[in-house]
Each structure stands twice: as C-alpha cells, then as structure tokens.
Design an enzyme around this catalytic site. Structure first.
Site, PDB file in Angstrom:
ATOM      1  N   TYR B  13      88.276  54.488  15.829  1.00  0.00           N
ATOM      2  CA  TYR B  13      87.630  53.325  15.237  1.00  0.00           C
ATOM      3  C   TYR B  13      86.794  53.823  14.059  1.00  0.00           C
ATOM      4  O   TYR B  13      87.230  54.695  13.324  1.00  0.00           O
ATOM      5  CB  TYR B  13      86.816  52.596  16.329  1.00  0.00           C
ATOM      6  CG  TYR B  13      86.592  51.144  15.993  1.00  0.00           C
ATOM      7  CD1 TYR B  13      87.662  50.295  15.705  1.00  0.00           C
ATOM      8  CD2 TYR B  13      85.312  50.610  15.966  1.00  0.00           C
ATOM      9  CE1 TYR B  13      87.458  48.968  15.372  1.00  0.00           C
ATOM     10  CE2 TYR B  13      85.097  49.279  15.648  1.00  0.00           C
ATOM     11  CZ  TYR B  13      86.175  48.460  15.343  1.00  0.00           C
ATOM     12  OH  TYR B  13      85.968  47.145  15.011  1.00  0.00           O
ATOM     13  N   LYS B  68     110.728  38.901  27.994  1.00  0.00           N
ATOM     14  CA  LYS B  68     111.507  39.372  26.850  1.00  0.00           C
ATOM     15  C   LYS B  68     110.859  40.609  26.210  1.00  0.00           C
ATOM     16  O   LYS B  68     111.559  41.507  25.740  1.00  0.00           O
ATOM     17  CB  LYS B  68     111.619  38.244  25.836  1.00  0.00           C
ATOM     18  CG  LYS B  68     112.562  38.559  24.730  1.00  0.00           C
ATOM     19  CD  LYS B  68     113.404  37.374  24.364  1.00  0.00           C
ATOM     20  CE  LYS B  68     114.477  37.812  23.402  1.00  0.00           C
ATOM     21  NZ  LYS B  68     115.362  36.726  23.029  1.00  0.00           N
TER      22      LYS B  68
END
Lengths: 359, 359
Positions: B13, B68
């Site tokens: 970060y 999916k």
C-alpha cells in the site's frame, strides 16, 4: 472449491447452482447466507484524488484499490473488490455504484475528490440499503480521533477546553472536523489554502459553509499562522512543508501536532518536537504514531457486515475510535496509536461497531 | 502477497503503490502489466434470463456468476469478478458496464434476456476497447458449432447440403444461427414459439428480421413440425419436452439432434435415438455429448487476454470451434464433444484465438 470431476462441476455450476439461486429468488435476504455479499466490499474510486498523486484517473488508481483489497483480506478477512470508474461525473458515479450494489455487502469509496465526494457519499448512503463509507473522510477521522483521545491523556488536557486547528477542508479535513466536533471538541478552527474558514469570506463552498456551523464560533479571520497562535492541537491534512518551528512556538504549551500530509508532512516530526510539541503524529511509518487508515476500515466493515447493519453511523465511528484508542493500554508521547499488526485492533474495532449495530 | 510487517505494508500500500500508479498515469497501457486487468474478467448479469430459471433478478443470479468465476479460474486461470446489476434498463446497463470497464481485461455478459442482450453487447463492443462477449450467444454457438463439425463427420454429410432447424430465436438461437451460417451452413430454418420465422410474419422483432437475411431462403411458413420434415439437424435452445418420437421420424436419415433446453431437453436423448437419430447431444451431464459453455469461454478469454486483443471476432469464434472439434481425434456418435476436464481443451481454444489475434 476444488473442481475435480463432472460431479463437482454440476455442484459449482449448472444444475447445482440453481439451488441457492431459487432460494434467493424467493427471499432476497438469503443472499447474505449464500453469496459473497456476506464478505465482499467494493473498493470504488474514480482516481480523482489519490493521496499524494492527485487526479491520475481510473487506470492508474487501480493498483491502490488492489493494495487496499489486500489489506482488507489481511486485516479483516474480507474480500475487497477493486473497482475503478471511467467517469468523474457525480451523477454517473452514483448511478454506476447503485447499479452494481447488489453484488456487495458494503461499499468503500476511495480517493474521490472534494466536494463531489460529499454528495456522492450522502446520496449513496441514502439510496442504498448497504453500508457505504468514504474512507478518506471517515476512516481517517476515526484514527485521528483515537490518536487525539490518547494524546490528550499524555498532555493532560480536556477535549472541551482545547483549541484545535484543522488545516485542509477537503475529504479528510471535513471528516475529521465533523467527527471530533461530534465527540465533544468545542473550539475548532478550519483553514484552507486561503486561510481561516470564516463567515466573512465570500468564496466558501457549500461544504465549507456547513463546517462553519460547528467551527470558528468566535468568527476569527486571518491566516493559518493567526489560527495557530495559542492553539493546543494542529491537524494537517493538506499540503506538506507548511509549518516552521516558529509556528509551533506560537502554539500553547504541550502542543499536539498531527502532520498528516503524505509523503511530506506539514513539518517533520523531529523538527516539531524540537520546537516544543509534546506529541507528534504523521502519516509516515518511519516515525512514531503513524496515522494509518488500515487501523479503522477493516474493523469497521467487518463489524457492519457481521452484524448485517445497513449503514455506518456516526455513533459507530466514535465507538470505533474509542475502541482503537483503548488498545493502547498506557499512552505515551511516542505511543498514542496502536500498531496495525496488533491483532487486538480489528477485534476491538469490529466489536465496538457490532455493539452499536445490535443496539 | 503475504503482509507480515510494516515493510510489507509499505510495499503493498502506501507509499509503495505509488510506483505502479505513477507509471500507469504516464502510460495507460502499463495497466496490463501492473494490475489485475491482465487476468480479470467481469461476469456481468442483470439476472433477467437465467437458464432454466427466468427473470430471477440480480441477487438470485449472483450464485450463478460466482459459479462461473470458479470455472474461469479452474479452466483458464483467469480471475472472474461476479457483478450483478440492479437495473434491467438497456441504457443503464450499458452506462454501468462502461463506467466500471477500466477495472477489467474483458467483459463476459451473462443471462441477459433477448432482445436487450443484442443491443447491449453490440453497443459495448463498439464503445469499449476491451473484449466483450455475451456468453449465452457466442459461448454456446462455439460449442454447438464444434459439435456439429464432428457430428457431420459421423453421419458423413456436408455443411453445404444439410437442412438445419434451430428452435429458439433468443440469445442462444441467434448466436448459433449467425455462427453456423458464417461457417458455411446454407439451409437454416429458425423457429420461435409461433413457428417458422419467415417474411410472411408480421410479429417479428428487429433481431428476427435480421436473422431472415441468413435463414429461410425459400420463405417457408408453418410450425416447428413442418420445419422438421426432411431436416438433417435439429438444434433446440428453447423449452423442454417439445418433440415426440414421431417428429424425429419425419426428419432425414441419420439425423443429428442437439436437444439443449435445460434441465429438461426438447426430447430425452435415449428416446431420440430409438426414434432414429444418429447423433444426440444435450445440455445434461448424464448423457453423452454434453454441450457445455465451459468448453469455450475460458479458452476464448484466455486467448484474447494473453494476446491483448481488443475484441472477440467472428473469425476467432470459428477458429475456437474448429480447435475444440479437433480435440476429439476420432468422432463417434457418442463422442463429438470433448470432456471439459480434458486439459487440451483450453490450450487448443486459446491458441486458436491467439493465432487469429496475432494475424
């Protein structure tokens, strides 16, 4: 879920997936139990106000949202979904976030420039039934308030009596000012690049006018230096290299300095100390007392998701700040804020939020 | 990436993340190298046309998009991002997908009802510079074409000479009809719930009118049964329990039946065989020749992402179908379509797509 054969496939996808789908179709609330919304937070930015980098656009902001997703996972076990937007139009951003909202358990807005960020957050909070938080406003505010609570113990002053100067009236400055006012700080002066935000000025945005309701009750005018004279606390969330040792010397004894501009603070912590400040915090990891949003947002979202709260309230933010401050058992000038890797942090913050949610 | 200490944190970060962010701000193309767009596919649905379940809405459709995503990872190593939309308005869907597009390397549209799906896909393909594919149209079409190529070998007929009846003019029926026409099938009749789609009808949608340009050149009218008489191939992508053994008996010798309605096929495969069909495929895993989209979309998206192609072209779809058919070395009546767990599938399909992309 491992997929090794046709049977696994028929469970993970068709026809198995029809089970949870039909159950949710009958009762939408079951989405929490049967989908990733339980644990999923969208991290959404238009890349218009990236800390230290400015308006770099969505593609360039994506690594920051990805980094934040890593932090969500590491510190709260939540699944962050980085989403960057190809628009900086307020209405288009609101429409896009509302459109994708059923995918997520919560919405973390990030690095969206002021004043659009206020309207966007307010509208989304109102129009969505899942928690929405602009972290630059509120995550920062929670950590700053926690740090102030402990800093006041170190300097033995009371929130009702101190004079606070907040430099910066953007997202962070506004979030901090509102939260500390709500917590009970009585004497707050906000400065922007033109100096003290006061009724006498003709150039104020709506946001700055609203801040006047909770700040500058004596209607002072002047520069940042004027504001600082006699102040007990300085909170900088604007640009770096702004203060000199002389400015610190005009402040009250045992001054508290939160020099949070990043990567270059308003004044380097060691210089501030030499000039007489008693407690100094910054955004940097190479000095004590790093104000880091990662202390707040993972626990806050964990708390609201686990309690199925529909919003992140002001009361929750104050409870989170108090819990975060409480992790530091004995505050000292060099230790007013816990370490991000302290495992008690996320537990304390999320439990505090859940307690309010239950009530 | 494991985060064990402040140093890790400062890489993942702030301030470390400023490195890729600034590089991308200078050159947007670097987003491919430095972010998850390289590997990320949005799986987007409004939940309006979920296979076998209908218009169940976004919350209930989410498990299907999640399933999916699992398949994308398992079969192509891609990161699927399930996204469900709180709107079924064409323009709002287009706006939302365009807004979030910079987050992804490709867009997989899923379970969006016809005829909106045609407009939505066409507009997004035109207005975005990343690959967009409505899987219900094109994924299905690629697998069906692959199956037909091998089925024709089994029955020793030629694509130029056979009569094909496609029952269903929604997403799948349209995608299949267009692709097989492009591949070289000359005699195609499309039927919908009102019978044969012909110029004589006054109730045709724009989509069905467009299909007439490539089908029904003799302008036949009548019912599905009329269409079937003498047909070599039946492809059903509409409702189950539609055909009887007698219908099959009116077809040409060595008929090919793709009874793809799910979960109940137009006719059960064993009944079709007894009635005289030579090759039978269905959507079910408990009979031979399962037409399963997972044979196509993972490889197609892997191919376009790895080659940085900006769209999924018709040529790529045909190449994918040929590659998929080619994985079956010796076709038999019970083996015209490869097993989804055959590792050669994704390699063959993605390589075929990449070859076209390079050209």
């Amino acid at each position: 879920m491992p997929l090794r054969n046709r049977e696994d496939l028929s469970i993970a996808y068709t026809p198995g997936v029809a089970g949870p789908a039909l159950a949710i179709a009958k009762n939408k609330k079951l989405a929490y139990d049967f989908t990733s919304t339980k644990n999923g937070v969208a991290i959404i930015s238009d890349g218009s106000a990236v800390l230290g980098l400015g308006n770099i656009g969505p593609e360039a902001a994506l690594p920051i949202m990805e980094g934040k997703a890593v932090l969500f996972k590491r510190f709260a076990g939540l699944d962050g979904f980085p989403i960057v937007l190809a628009t900086q139009d307020t209405e288009e951003i609101i429409a896009a976030v509302k459109a994708i909202a059923p995918t997520f358990g919560g919405i973390n807005l990030e690095d969206i420039s002021a004043p659009r960020c206020f309207e966007i957050e307010a509208r989304l909070k109102k129009e969505l039934s899942i928690p929405v938080m602009h972290d630059d406003q509120h995550g920062t505010a929670v950590v700053v308030l926690a740090g102030l609570i402990n800093a006041l113990k170190v300097v033995r002053k009371r929130k009702e009596n101190v004079k606070v100067v907040v430099n910066g009236a953007g997202a962070a400055g506004t979030g901090i000012t509102k939260l500390i006012a709500l917590y009970g700080f009585k004497n707050i002066i906000v400065c922007d690049s033109k100096g003290i935000v006061s009724k006498s000025r003709k150039d104020l945005t709506e946001n700055k006018k609203r801040l006047l309701k909770i700040t500058n009750k004596k209607n002072l005018s002047g520069t940042l230096s004027d504001a600082l004279r006699g102040a007990d606390i300085f909170i900088g969330v604007s640009q770096g290299n702004l203060l000199k040792a002389e400015d610190i010397k005009t402040m009250a004894n045992r001054a508290i300095i939160f020099a949070l501009a990043n990567p270059t603070p308003e004044i380097m912590p060691d210089i501030a100390k030499i000039a007489g400040a008693k407690v100094v915090a910054s955004g940097r990891s190479d000095f004590p007392n790093q104000v880091n949003n990662v202390l707040a947002y993972p626990g806050i979202f964990k708390g609201v998701l686990e309690s199925r709260a529909r919003e992140i309230s002001d009361e929750m933010k104050i409870a989170a700040a108090l819990a975060l401050a409480g992790v530091v058992k004995k505050s000292t000038a060099d230790r007013i804020i816990p370490d991000p890797f302290d495992k008690r942090v996320v537990i304390a913050v999320s439990n505090a939020v859940k307690k309010i949610a239950r009530r």
